[in-house]
Design a protein around this motif. Structure first.
Motif, short mmCIF file in Angstrom:
data_model
loop_
_atom_site.label_atom_id
_atom_site.label_comp_id
_atom_site.label_asym_id
_atom_site.label_seq_id
_atom_site.Cartn_x
_atom_site.Cartn_y
_atom_site.Cartn_z
N GLU A 1 -3.43 4.38 4.51
CA GLU A 1 -3.90 3.01 4.61
C GLU A 1 -2.79 2.09 5.16
N LEU B 1 0.83 -1.20 0.00
CA LEU B 1 0.00 0.00 0.00
C LEU B 1 0.86 1.25 0.00
N ASP C 1 -2.48 2.63 8.83
CA ASP C 1 -3.56 1.93 9.54
C ASP C 1 -3.23 0.45 9.72
N LEU D 1 -0.43 4.87 -0.97
CA LEU D 1 -1.55 4.83 -0.03
C LEU D 1 -1.00 4.79 1.40
#
Length: 186
Positions: free
Chosen positions: A43, A35, A46, A40
């Motif tokens: 993301e 990711l 996370d 990203l």
């Protein structure tokens, strides 16, 4: 996109394993890495955060002053924390990244202090070398974060320079080996 698809596939394939299983954690790390590589970053952060929460949940001694964990888990945790710090830098959250890099460096100095793995038997020399290399990488990460935070700030530049200079001899010893003639030519 292929790496991102492979990251998701790897994670899905190992989802049935227990949450604290090393293969499942590795799959989560692979997913987060793919990711991040695709831009990203939130993301990825996370996923890294979820992985850290799982590790802390299944290893409560990590949250104490004297964690009782294996060398492999210590390495894995420090790598995860470094990935989080680097991702925070990419998100523009430099202060959080610097703070985390400082904690990673302090953690490595504590975990891998001289003689800290004396009970490792035949592996003590390997652990000492790996720990020294990891410590130097953490110093470079912190120095880079300090410089990127405020490239024109004299205070942060001085701190980064001081940190790098203070560890130059150790870097030459660890990375070039004891028989290196580098210092003669520098």
């Amino acid at each position: 996109d292929v790496k991102r698809a492979m990251g998701w596939a790897c994670w899905r394939a190992h989802l049935s394993k227990p949450a604290d299983h090393p293969v499942r954690r590795a799959a989560m790390d692979m997913l987060a890495g793919s990711l991040a590589e695709n831009g990203l970053h939130q993301e990825a952060l996370d996923i890294y955060g979820a992985s850290l929460a799982i590790v802390n949940h299944h290893n409560p001694s990590l949250l104490t002053d004297r964690p009782a964990i294996s060398f492999d888990l210590a390495q894995s945790c420090m790598t995860l924390q470094t990935n989080i710090a680097n991702t925070l830098m990419l998100l523009g959250r430099q202060d959080e990244a610097i703070s985390r890099h400082r904690r990673v460096l302090a953690g490595k100095e504590f975990m891998f202090r001289e003689g800290g793995w004396s009970g490792a038997g035949n592996f003590a020399a390997v652990i000492a070398r790996v720990a020294s290399e990891d410590r130097l990488i953490s110093i470079l990460n912190l120095s880079t974060a300090l410089i990127e935070r405020e490239p024109t700030s004299g205070t942060m530049l001085r701190e980064a320079r001081s940190l790098l200079r203070a560890n130059m001899a150790d870097a030459q010893r660890v990375l070039l080996g004891p028989d290196s003639k580098y210092h003669e030519y520098a």
